[in-house]
Design a protein around this motif. Structure first.
Motif, mmCIF file in Angstrom:
data_model
loop_
_atom_site.group_PDB
_atom_site.id
_atom_site.type_symbol
_atom_site.label_atom_id
_atom_site.label_comp_id
_atom_site.label_asym_id
_atom_site.label_seq_id
_atom_site.Cartn_x
_atom_site.Cartn_y
_atom_site.Cartn_z
ATOM 1 N N SER A 129 44.853 3.388 22.167
ATOM 2 C CA SER A 129 45.841 2.476 21.602
ATOM 3 C C SER A 129 46.260 2.859 20.189
ATOM 4 O O SER A 129 47.386 2.601 19.800
ATOM 5 N N TRP A 130 45.349 3.444 19.412
ATOM 6 C CA TRP A 130 45.627 3.708 18.006
ATOM 7 C C TRP A 130 45.508 5.203 17.709
ATOM 8 O O TRP A 130 44.801 5.936 18.399
ATOM 9 N N GLN A 131 46.202 5.631 16.651
ATOM 10 C CA GLN A 131 46.021 6.964 16.083
ATOM 11 C C GLN A 131 45.861 6.815 14.574
ATOM 12 O O GLN A 131 46.387 5.857 13.976
ATOM 13 N N VAL A 132 45.142 7.743 13.962
ATOM 14 C CA VAL A 132 44.980 7.692 12.501
ATOM 15 C C VAL A 132 46.326 8.026 11.863
ATOM 16 O O VAL A 132 46.842 9.133 12.013
ATOM 17 N N ASP A 133 46.900 7.065 11.161
ATOM 18 C CA ASP A 133 48.166 7.296 10.480
ATOM 19 C C ASP A 133 47.915 7.816 9.078
ATOM 20 O O ASP A 133 48.361 8.901 8.728
ATOM 21 N N HIS A 134 47.172 7.031 8.283
ATOM 22 C CA HIS A 134 46.855 7.539 6.946
ATOM 23 C C HIS A 134 45.615 6.881 6.362
ATOM 24 O O HIS A 134 45.211 5.799 6.781
ATOM 25 N N ARG A 146 49.999 14.295 12.327
ATOM 26 C CA ARG A 146 50.871 13.465 11.485
ATOM 27 C C ARG A 146 50.094 12.522 10.564
ATOM 28 O O ARG A 146 50.627 11.500 10.124
ATOM 29 N N SER A 147 48.858 12.853 10.250
ATOM 30 C CA SER A 147 48.090 12.016 9.327
ATOM 31 C C SER A 147 48.380 12.434 7.887
ATOM 32 O O SER A 147 48.672 13.588 7.603
ATOM 33 N N TYR A 148 48.270 11.475 6.990
ATOM 34 C CA TYR A 148 48.477 11.774 5.579
ATOM 35 C C TYR A 148 47.574 10.891 4.729
ATOM 36 O O TYR A 148 46.947 9.939 5.227
ATOM 37 N N LEU A 149 47.478 11.243 3.470
ATOM 38 C CA LEU A 149 46.697 10.488 2.499
ATOM 39 C C LEU A 149 47.656 9.791 1.551
ATOM 40 O O LEU A 149 48.616 10.407 1.066
ATOM 41 N N GLU A 150 47.400 8.527 1.314
ATOM 42 C CA GLU A 150 48.220 7.728 0.403
ATOM 43 C C GLU A 150 47.376 7.298 -0.790
ATOM 44 O O GLU A 150 46.304 6.724 -0.624
ATOM 45 N N ILE A 151 47.854 7.588 -1.982
ATOM 46 C CA ILE A 151 47.282 7.026 -3.206
ATOM 47 C C ILE A 151 48.184 5.867 -3.610
ATOM 48 O O ILE A 151 49.385 6.057 -3.833
ATOM 49 N N ILE A 152 47.617 4.670 -3.679
ATOM 50 C CA ILE A 152 48.421 3.478 -3.913
ATOM 51 C C ILE A 152 47.898 2.710 -5.117
ATOM 52 O O ILE A 152 46.693 2.687 -5.381
ATOM 53 N N ALA A 153 48.828 2.116 -5.855
ATOM 54 C CA ALA A 153 48.482 1.326 -7.036
ATOM 55 C C ALA A 153 49.502 0.211 -7.204
ATOM 56 O O ALA A 153 50.621 0.299 -6.680
ATOM 57 N N ILE A 154 49.119 -0.818 -7.920
ATOM 58 C CA ILE A 154 50.069 -1.864 -8.273
ATOM 59 C C ILE A 154 51.099 -1.268 -9.229
ATOM 60 O O ILE A 154 50.758 -0.573 -10.185
ATOM 61 N N ASP A 155 52.364 -1.529 -8.943
ATOM 62 C CA ASP A 155 53.457 -1.009 -9.768
ATOM 63 C C ASP A 155 53.642 -1.923 -10.983
ATOM 64 O O ASP A 155 54.064 -3.073 -10.841
ATOM 65 N N PRO A 156 53.347 -1.448 -12.190
ATOM 66 C CA PRO A 156 53.450 -2.323 -13.370
ATOM 67 C C PRO A 156 54.879 -2.726 -13.686
ATOM 68 O O PRO A 156 55.096 -3.688 -14.441
ATOM 69 N N GLN A 157 55.872 -2.028 -13.129
ATOM 70 C CA GLN A 157 57.272 -2.348 -13.403
ATOM 71 C C GLN A 157 57.869 -3.290 -12.355
ATOM 72 O O GLN A 157 59.015 -3.742 -12.512
ATOM 73 N N ALA A 158 57.127 -3.576 -11.302
ATOM 74 C CA ALA A 158 57.643 -4.426 -10.228
ATOM 75 C C ALA A 158 57.372 -5.892 -10.526
ATOM 76 O O ALA A 158 56.336 -6.235 -11.115
ATOM 77 N N PRO A 159 58.257 -6.771 -10.117
ATOM 78 C CA PRO A 159 57.982 -8.203 -10.280
ATOM 79 C C PRO A 159 56.859 -8.637 -9.357
ATOM 80 O O PRO A 159 56.608 -7.987 -8.334
ATOM 81 N N PRO A 160 56.157 -9.723 -9.671
ATOM 82 C CA PRO A 160 55.107 -10.218 -8.776
ATOM 83 C C PRO A 160 55.684 -10.470 -7.386
ATOM 84 O O PRO A 160 56.791 -11.004 -7.259
ATOM 85 N N PRO A 161 54.972 -10.065 -6.335
ATOM 86 C CA PRO A 161 55.532 -10.171 -4.983
ATOM 87 C C PRO A 161 55.564 -11.578 -4.410
ATOM 88 O O PRO A 161 56.153 -11.799 -3.359
ATOM 89 N N GLY A 162 54.907 -12.536 -5.066
ATOM 90 C CA GLY A 162 54.904 -13.897 -4.546
ATOM 91 C C GLY A 162 53.957 -14.104 -3.389
ATOM 92 O O GLY A 162 54.035 -15.106 -2.681
ATOM 93 N N ARG A 163 53.051 -13.171 -3.183
ATOM 94 C CA ARG A 163 52.030 -13.265 -2.144
ATOM 95 C C ARG A 163 50.903 -12.304 -2.508
ATOM 96 O O ARG A 163 51.039 -11.475 -3.415
ATOM 97 N N ARG A 164 49.794 -12.408 -1.817
ATOM 98 C CA ARG A 164 48.698 -11.449 -2.036
ATOM 99 C C ARG A 164 49.131 -10.081 -1.523
ATOM 100 O O ARG A 164 49.711 -9.948 -0.444
#
Length: 215
Positions: free
Chosen positions: A2-7, A55-73
């Motif tokens: 059912s699943w494949q490793v995406d990232h 088609r797998s990849y690695l994602e480095i993710i961080a909160i964007d300090p320039q983005a407005p608060p998303p209004g949710r978790r």
């Protein structure tokens, strides 16, 4: 299957911190990613596909300090104070994302086993090659569940980001995701195992690297 490793998801306090960690740990710099207006985050990307993990990849993710608060978790527990304290010290493997053909059906199957993977959201981000669009299951509380072992589920539109990522000499060799209920464990793809720990092994220009997960 059912699943494949995406990232794989590497959490960081900032993209600058994440890029420096990547160069020191994996021996290469990640490429550009983009901004997620839905969640107020941004990312860097790196191809890690291999025969067992196409088609797998690695994602480095961080909160964007320039983005407005998303209004949710935010997704991936990025608003959790304990995880943010961990990432302030150093980037860490925090999660993995599995792609599937019908994310709503997969979430319904998990719900039938008592696992609330979350609501299916429509998301997109702009790239130089056009707009990427996907559907992704995210809980309102942003929790990853089971210490990050249960993947976030994603269903891509016509374009997948790995198609534009250059080879960089990094390949995913194995992924152990920790302990999962049977309803989720039986959906794991080949090359992914359950264990006492959440960890990924990569072949890199810096040698074989084991990334340990952060709860």
């Amino acid at each position: 299957m059912s699943w494949q490793v995406d990232h794989l998801v590497i959490g960081a306090a900032s993209l600058e911190q994440g890029a420096a960690w990547c160069a020191a740990t994996l021996g290469v710099l990640p490429g550009p990613g983009g901004k997620h207006a839905l969640m107020g985050t941004h990312n860097l990307l790196m191809a890690i596909g291999a025969e067992a993990f196409p088609r797998s990849y690695l994602e480095i993710i961080a909160i964007d300090p320039q983005a407005p608060p998303p209004g949710r978790r935010r997704w991936f527990d990025l608003d959790d104070p304990a995880l943010r304290a961990t990432l302030a010290a150093a980037p860490r493997l925090i999660h993995w994302v599995a792609r599937c053909e019908d994310v709503a059906a997969e979430c319904a199957a998990l719900a039938g086993a008592g696992i609330d993977r979350g609501e299916v959201l429509q998301a997109e981000r702009d790239t130089p090659r056009g707009t990427l669009r996907w559907q992704i299951a995210v809980r309102p509380d942003g929790q990853r569940l089971f210490g990050g072992a249960l993947p976030t589920l994603i269903e891509w539109g016509e374009v997948h980001p790995a198609g534009s990522l250059p080879a960089c000499g990094v390949r995913l060799e194995s992924l152990a995701v920790g302990t999962l209920p049977d309803a989720a464990a039986r959906r794991l793809p080949p090359g992914v195992s359950t264990s006492d720990a959440f960890a990924a092994t990569l072949a890199t220009p810096a040698g074989r690297v084991r990334l340990e997960g952060a709860a």
